[in-house]
Write a protein that holds these residues in place. Structure first.
Motif, PDB file in Angstrom:
ATOM      1  N   TRP A  30     -25.312  14.404  31.696  1.00  0.00           N
ATOM      2  CA  TRP A  30     -25.045  14.027  33.100  1.00  0.00           C
ATOM      3  C   TRP A  30     -26.242  13.302  33.702  1.00  0.00           C
ATOM      4  O   TRP A  30     -26.100  12.244  34.338  1.00  0.00           O
ATOM      5  CB  TRP A  30     -24.714  15.287  33.881  1.00  0.00           C
ATOM      6  CG  TRP A  30     -24.515  15.126  35.352  1.00  0.00           C
ATOM      7  CD1 TRP A  30     -23.840  14.129  35.993  1.00  0.00           C
ATOM      8  CD2 TRP A  30     -24.989  16.012  36.371  1.00  0.00           C
ATOM      9  NE1 TRP A  30     -23.850  14.346  37.355  1.00  0.00           N
ATOM     10  CE2 TRP A  30     -24.545  15.496  37.612  1.00  0.00           C
ATOM     11  CE3 TRP A  30     -25.714  17.195  36.357  1.00  0.00           C
ATOM     12  CZ2 TRP A  30     -24.840  16.112  38.824  1.00  0.00           C
ATOM     13  CZ3 TRP A  30     -25.998  17.824  37.549  1.00  0.00           C
ATOM     14  CH2 TRP A  30     -25.564  17.279  38.772  1.00  0.00           C
ATOM     15  N   TYR A  33     -26.585   9.882  32.047  1.00  0.00           N
ATOM     16  CA  TYR A  33     -25.535   8.981  32.519  1.00  0.00           C
ATOM     17  C   TYR A  33     -25.867   8.433  33.900  1.00  0.00           C
ATOM     18  O   TYR A  33     -25.725   7.227  34.155  1.00  0.00           O
ATOM     19  CB  TYR A  33     -24.204   9.735  32.557  1.00  0.00           C
ATOM     20  CG  TYR A  33     -23.022   8.902  32.995  1.00  0.00           C
ATOM     21  CD1 TYR A  33     -22.353   8.069  32.104  1.00  0.00           C
ATOM     22  CD2 TYR A  33     -22.561   8.958  34.324  1.00  0.00           C
ATOM     23  CE1 TYR A  33     -21.267   7.305  32.511  1.00  0.00           C
ATOM     24  CE2 TYR A  33     -21.473   8.204  34.738  1.00  0.00           C
ATOM     25  CZ  TYR A  33     -20.833   7.382  33.815  1.00  0.00           C
ATOM     26  OH  TYR A  33     -19.754   6.628  34.226  1.00  0.00           O
ATOM     27  N   ASN A  34     -26.329   9.306  34.806  1.00  0.00           N
ATOM     28  CA  ASN A  34     -26.650   8.855  36.154  1.00  0.00           C
ATOM     29  C   ASN A  34     -27.888   7.956  36.173  1.00  0.00           C
ATOM     30  O   ASN A  34     -27.990   7.053  37.015  1.00  0.00           O
ATOM     31  CB  ASN A  34     -26.849  10.054  37.081  1.00  0.00           C
ATOM     32  CG  ASN A  34     -25.519  10.614  37.564  1.00  0.00           C
ATOM     33  OD1 ASN A  34     -24.525   9.895  37.644  1.00  0.00           O
ATOM     34  ND2 ASN A  34     -25.483  11.898  37.868  1.00  0.00           N
ATOM     35  N   TYR A  50     -18.447  13.734  35.773  1.00  0.00           N
ATOM     36  CA  TYR A  50     -19.072  13.312  34.519  1.00  0.00           C
ATOM     37  C   TYR A  50     -18.320  13.844  33.308  1.00  0.00           C
ATOM     38  O   TYR A  50     -18.189  13.160  32.286  1.00  0.00           O
ATOM     39  CB  TYR A  50     -20.531  13.776  34.469  1.00  0.00           C
ATOM     40  CG  TYR A  50     -21.128  13.609  33.096  1.00  0.00           C
ATOM     41  CD1 TYR A  50     -21.388  12.337  32.583  1.00  0.00           C
ATOM     42  CD2 TYR A  50     -21.393  14.717  32.281  1.00  0.00           C
ATOM     43  CE1 TYR A  50     -21.897  12.170  31.302  1.00  0.00           C
ATOM     44  CE2 TYR A  50     -21.894  14.556  31.008  1.00  0.00           C
ATOM     45  CZ  TYR A  50     -22.153  13.280  30.524  1.00  0.00           C
ATOM     46  OH  TYR A  50     -22.649  13.116  29.256  1.00  0.00           O
ATOM     47  N   THR A  53     -15.774  11.528  31.944  1.00  0.00           N
ATOM     48  CA  THR A  53     -16.169  10.169  31.565  1.00  0.00           C
ATOM     49  C   THR A  53     -16.116   9.984  30.050  1.00  0.00           C
ATOM     50  O   THR A  53     -16.203  10.946  29.273  1.00  0.00           O
ATOM     51  CB  THR A  53     -17.602   9.859  32.040  1.00  0.00           C
ATOM     52  OG1 THR A  53     -18.519  10.755  31.374  1.00  0.00           O
ATOM     53  CG2 THR A  53     -17.721  10.014  33.549  1.00  0.00           C
TER      54      THR A  53
END
Length: 222
Positions: A30, A33-34, A50, A53
């Motif tokens: 997470w 990804y961010n 998330y 995704t």
């Protein structure tokens, strides 16, 4: 509870370790990804979002796929392939208990119900372990492809590249999908081969995956 933990400690500990590792993967994934979202000037997503995704789905099922393939192959191959001296193999040329088919008159009363039922139910039950691993592999393969397609399409969008979005099956025709799969499959087959071969020569006292310490190298024991 104490008795339950004593009798089921192996599965309990392994499942707890699985959940801890999955939680660690999901949280760190997470954050990663961010960070990538911020680099591409895209909004950050919440933890729950998330988990839906392609980034998370692909990473998770790409690994599950290879594990279930490994187990399916190992279960099926050990039916008819042998390795002399390995604790992971049946003894060559010997009929073992797992090969025996009892006549109905000798089936114990506490046998699983498919055994007592017989017919096609028994045939299915006789191969249920390998079939289940195979189905889990296929399901994981498809989810890997679905997550990979979602991640690929998002990458294309983030980099301003147009074109039609890839479908799940479209992604399965790409070299990227097969690269992701083969890089995991080769490691799984190597680890199983290492287990099969190393148990010929090496021992671990107290483990059912090892031959007794005093067993000759050439003896095949389970």
């Amino acid at each position: 509870m104490r008795r339950f933990l004593y009798e089921n400690g192996l599965s309990v500990v392994l499942l707890l370790l699985f959940l801890v590792a999955l939680a660690g993967q999901s949280v760190t994934g997470w954050y990663e990804y961010n960070e990538d979202q911020r680099e591409h000037r895209q909004p950050a997503v919440g933890f729950g979002e998330y988990l839906t995704t392609g980034h998370f789905i692909e990473a998770t099922f790409e690994n599950w796929e290879s594990e279930f393939l490994q187990m399916a192959a190992f279960v099926v191959f050990t039916v008819f392939l042998y390795q002399k001296g390995s604790s992971e193999s049946k003894a060559p040329g010997r009929v073992e208990e797992v090969d025996i088919v009892l006549p109905r008159s000798q089936i114990p009363e506490d046998a699983p119900w498919p055994v007592r039922r017989g017919g096609w139910v028994l045939k299915l039950y006789e191969n249920s372990l390998g079939l289940t691993f195979l189905l889990l592999f296929i399901a994981s393969l498809l989810l890997h492809a679905y997550g990979g397609a979602e991640e690929y399409n998002q990458d294309q969008s983030a980099h301003g590249q147009g074109g039609p979005a890839l479908t799940t099956f479209g992604y399965m025709t790409t070299s990227r999908f097969w690269f992701e799969s083969f890089q995991n499959w080769q490691s799984e087959f190597l680890s199983v081969a290492a287990m099969v071969i190393l148990t010929i020569f090496l021992r671990q006292r107290g483990s059912p995956e090892s031959k007794p310490v005093y067993s000759p190298t050439t003896e095949t024991e389970r």
